[in-house]
Design an enzyme around this catalytic site. Structure first.
Site, short mmCIF file in Angstrom:
data_model
loop_
_atom_site.label_atom_id
_atom_site.label_comp_id
_atom_site.label_asym_id
_atom_site.label_seq_id
_atom_site.Cartn_x
_atom_site.Cartn_y
_atom_site.Cartn_z
N LYS A 1 0.85 -1.21 0.00
CA LYS A 1 0.00 0.00 0.00
C LYS A 1 0.88 1.25 0.00
O LYS A 1 2.08 1.17 0.28
CB LYS A 1 -0.93 -0.03 1.21
CG LYS A 1 -0.20 0.01 2.54
CD LYS A 1 -1.14 -0.31 3.70
CE LYS A 1 -0.39 -0.28 5.02
NZ LYS A 1 -1.20 -0.87 6.11
N ARG B 1 -11.13 -0.10 14.26
CA ARG B 1 -10.94 0.72 13.07
C ARG B 1 -11.86 0.18 11.99
O ARG B 1 -12.80 0.82 11.59
CB ARG B 1 -9.46 0.67 12.68
CG ARG B 1 -9.00 1.77 11.79
CD ARG B 1 -7.50 1.72 11.58
NE ARG B 1 -7.03 0.46 11.00
CZ ARG B 1 -5.79 0.24 10.60
NH1 ARG B 1 -4.87 1.20 10.71
NH2 ARG B 1 -5.43 -0.92 10.10
N TYR C 1 15.92 29.30 10.48
CA TYR C 1 14.70 30.01 10.89
C TYR C 1 14.47 29.90 12.39
O TYR C 1 14.66 28.83 12.98
CB TYR C 1 13.48 29.41 10.19
CG TYR C 1 13.35 29.77 8.74
CD1 TYR C 1 13.20 31.08 8.33
CD2 TYR C 1 13.36 28.76 7.77
CE1 TYR C 1 13.06 31.39 6.98
CE2 TYR C 1 13.22 29.06 6.42
CZ TYR C 1 13.07 30.38 6.04
OH TYR C 1 12.93 30.68 4.72
N MET D 1 12.45 24.48 3.93
CA MET D 1 11.73 23.79 2.85
C MET D 1 12.68 22.98 1.97
O MET D 1 12.39 21.84 1.61
CB MET D 1 10.96 24.81 2.01
CG MET D 1 10.14 24.17 0.90
SD MET D 1 9.31 25.36 -0.14
CE MET D 1 7.92 25.79 0.89
C1 LIG Z 1 -0.45 -1.90 6.76
C2 LIG Z 1 -1.02 -3.21 7.15
C3 LIG Z 1 -0.19 -4.32 7.39
C4 LIG Z 1 1.32 -4.23 7.41
O1 LIG Z 1 1.74 -3.66 8.62
P1 LIG Z 1 3.30 -3.48 8.97
O2 LIG Z 1 3.30 -2.96 10.35
O3 LIG Z 1 3.83 -2.48 8.00
O4 LIG Z 1 3.92 -4.80 8.80
C5 LIG Z 1 -0.80 -5.53 7.63
N1 LIG Z 1 -2.14 -5.65 7.68
C6 LIG Z 1 -2.97 -4.59 7.48
C7 LIG Z 1 -4.44 -4.79 7.56
C8 LIG Z 1 -2.44 -3.35 7.22
O5 LIG Z 1 -3.25 -2.30 7.04
#
Ligand SMILES: *Cc1c(COP(=O)(O)O)cnc(C)c1O
Length: 353
Positions: free
Chosen positions: A34, A129, A251, A299
């Site tokens: 992802k 969630r 800054y 930046m």
């Molecule tokens: C992102 C995610 C993972 C992977 O998690 P990591 O901590 O990066 O290994 C696994 N399962 C679900 C449902 C996720 O959203």
């Protein structure tokens, strides 16, 4: 010459890290790609991970791109589908979908196709969630097992505390109670659970961050886990100067030198994805030697301490994170986690593979 910043993606490190997953678990591996493979480039990362048993991501367009690129493994949509209009596309591309809500089952009910889809039914075991509440889960499972639009059901949940105390025990026990004797494949483990909770491995594991060479734990370095950094963000010094005791840097004049000091300016700032919240003192490599940042990140630039680096000059190589400079240390100094830094690599940074 263009601006000297670049991200190097080491695909052999990605393959190494997949082997670390394989050594830790005999389960099938659903590689999580992802967020553009955690900022590493979806198609290139998937190419390096082509021995994985499946890929998990969010965006149906990315899933289609993986299919079109020739990947034959299951491709899992971690948030499932967002409207019934997407169902024909899921069937056409043989995409596997998470089912986490009653709404999604209603959309399936209205879908005319027979025996089309592979689904992963998600239990909310404590993360709160996504997923069905424990009291709703058995009915959802029965409904999907006999659903005309469903070809195969896998059961899943996601841990909230795989990387810290008290761990996964409560969620694991609940999931096991609700899925025992169902003879359906199951999946629970993210990277942290793969490495520390073998009892949770079951049929499919879902590694994300460990594939990219970062540690899922605050108390263990990636190196100690056998993981190699995949992304190295590097740049160069574009200016070097001497400052006097009492002079300020950057800054807000948040850093003030206690004594005379040589400092350098690096072509990298928050618009490249380097965290603005990295404090003075964040570790950084110049010419392969560890030193520290000074003052606020701006930046496009940040400043570094060159005391102890008499040979540093304009053009000296700077590693912000990656090879030789664990991203987990930079993330900690910025009050965040490596995931956020990797995903935030800016599109303007040229990527070399
Ligand atoms: C992102 C995610 C993972 C992977 O998690 P990591 O901590 O990066 O290994 C696994 N399962 C679900 C449902 C996720 O959203």
């Amino acid at each position: 010459m263009s601006r000297p910043i670049q991200a190097h993606i080491d695909l052999s490190a990605l393959r190494n890290n997949l082997r670390v997953v394989r050594r830790a678990s005999a389960a099938r591996v659903m590689a999580v790609v992802k967020a553009n493979a955690y900022g590493h480039g979806l198609l290139q990362a998937a190419g390096a991970l082509r021995d994985a048993d499946g890929f998990a991501l969010l965006d149906v367009r990315d899933a289609v791109a993986l299919r079109d690129a020739g990947f034959r493994q299951p491709i899992l949509l971690l948030e499932g589908f967002f409207s019934r209009d997407e169902l024909p596309l899921l069937a056409e591309y043989e995409l596997t979908t998470v089912i986490h809500s009653r709404q999604q089952i209603e959309w399936l009910d209205a879908y005319p196709r027979k025996n089309g889809l592979a689904v992963w039914l998600k239990l909310n075991s404590g993360m709160n969630r996504l997923g069905f509440a424990p009291q709703e889960f058995p009915a959802a499972m029965e409904r999907l097992k006999s659903h005309r639009a469903v070809r195969e059901v896998t059961l899943m949940t996601h841990f909230a505390l795989a990387d810290e105390a008290p761990g996964v025990a409560a969620q694991l026990t609940l999931f096991e109670q609700l899925t025992a004797n169902r003879h359906l494949p199951r999946s629970l483990a993210n990277s942290a659970a793969i490495l520390r909770h073998p009892a949770s491995h079951s049929d499919w594991v879902r590694p994300g961050i460990m594939l990219y060479g970062s540690s899922p734990f605050a108390d263990a370095s990636a190196e100690s886990l056998g993981l190699q950094p995949v992304m190295t963000l590097s740049s160069e010094l574009i200016s070097v100067r001497d400052i006097k005791g009492g002079d300020a840097v950057g800054y807000g004049a948040t850093y003030r030198a206690e004594r005379a000091l040589r400092i350098g300016t690096v072509a990298c700032g928050y618009a490249d994805g380097y965290p603005r919240h990295a404090e003075s003192g964040t570790p950084i490599l110049v010419d392969g030697k560890r030193t520290r940042t000074l003052g606020r990140v701006s930046m496009d630039m940040l400043s570094v301490d060159l005391s102890g680096l008499p040979d540093a000059r304009v053009g000296s190589r700077v590693v912000l994170w990656g090879e030789g400079m664990p991203i987990d240390e930079v993330a900690r100094a910025a009050g965040t986690i490596s995931y956020e830094l990797l995903c935030a690599l800016a599109p303007r940074v040229p990527v070399r593979r």
